[in-house]
Design a protein around this motif. Structure first.
Motif, PDB file in Angstrom:
ATOM      1  N   VAL A  38       0.883  -1.006  -0.134  1.00  0.00           N
ATOM      2  CA  VAL A  38       0.045   0.203  -0.660  1.00  0.00           C
ATOM      3  C   VAL A  38       0.775   1.569   0.019  1.00  0.00           C
ATOM      4  CG1 VAL A  38      -1.849   1.501   1.684  1.00  0.00           C
ATOM      5  CG2 VAL A  38      -1.211  -0.823   1.191  1.00  0.00           C
ATOM      6  N   VAL A  39       1.709   0.540   0.691  1.00  0.00           N
ATOM      7  CA  VAL A  39       2.307   2.101   1.189  1.00  0.00           C
ATOM      8  C   VAL A  39       3.831   2.466  -0.372  1.00  0.00           C
ATOM      9  CG1 VAL A  39       4.503   3.752   2.071  1.00  0.00           C
ATOM     10  CG2 VAL A  39       2.932   2.016   3.303  1.00  0.00           C
ATOM     11  N   ALA A  40       4.543   1.661  -1.101  1.00  0.00           N
ATOM     12  CA  ALA A  40       4.752   1.093  -2.229  1.00  0.00           C
ATOM     13  C   ALA A  40       4.015   2.127  -3.455  1.00  0.00           C
ATOM     14  CB  ALA A  40       5.359   0.432  -2.374  1.00  0.00           C
ATOM     15  N   ARG A  41       3.166   1.779  -3.087  1.00  0.00           N
ATOM     16  CA  ARG A  41       1.608   2.147  -4.844  1.00  0.00           C
ATOM     17  C   ARG A  41       1.870   3.761  -4.571  1.00  0.00           C
ATOM     18  NH1 ARG A  41      -0.801  -2.629  -4.293  1.00  0.00           N
ATOM     19  NH2 ARG A  41      -2.132  -1.776  -1.897  1.00  0.00           N
ATOM     20  N   GLN A  42       1.564   3.758  -2.919  1.00  0.00           N
ATOM     21  CA  GLN A  42       0.882   5.772  -2.741  1.00  0.00           C
ATOM     22  C   GLN A  42       2.398   6.378  -3.531  1.00  0.00           C
ATOM     23  OE1 GLN A  42       0.189   6.293   1.201  1.00  0.00           O
ATOM     24  NE2 GLN A  42      -2.174   6.247   0.674  1.00  0.00           N
ATOM     25  N   VAL A  43       3.672   5.851  -2.836  1.00  0.00           N
ATOM     26  CA  VAL A  43       4.843   6.355  -3.148  1.00  0.00           C
ATOM     27  C   VAL A  43       5.120   6.481  -4.651  1.00  0.00           C
ATOM     28  CG1 VAL A  43       7.282   6.351  -3.117  1.00  0.00           C
ATOM     29  CG2 VAL A  43       6.705   5.769  -1.326  1.00  0.00           C
TER      30      VAL A  43
END
Length: 82
Positions: free
Chosen positions: A74-79
């Motif tokens: 989830v964090v990787a997609r946001q970054v």
């Protein structure tokens, strides 16, 4: 010779005290900023403290691991999306 052997242990103890002091004051990132400021202050005053052999690399490993734990898909997609 004894001081040379104890130098890294003294530096570690001082930095732990600096981190604990800033944690008590509830400052942001106390365990990163406290040791940084403590070591800088002592070395600027002429103390010539040093770390254990490969201490810097070990610290980078710990910090990298701690930061990497928070990178979920989830964090990787946001970054990537920003």
């Amino acid at each position: 010779m004894l001081f040379r052997a104890l130098n890294p242990a003294i530096a570690l103890a001082l930095c732990a005290a600096g981190g604990a002091a800033l944690a008590t004051l509830r400052t942001p990132l106390p365990w990163m900023i406290g040791p940084l400021l403590t070591m800088a202050a002592w070395n600027f005053s002429g103390a010539r403290l040093r770390s254990f052999r490969y201490g810097r690399q070990a610290g980078q490993l710990v910090i990298g691991t701690a930061l990497g734990l928070y990178f979920t898909p989830v964090v990787a997609r946001q970054v990537v999306s920003t």
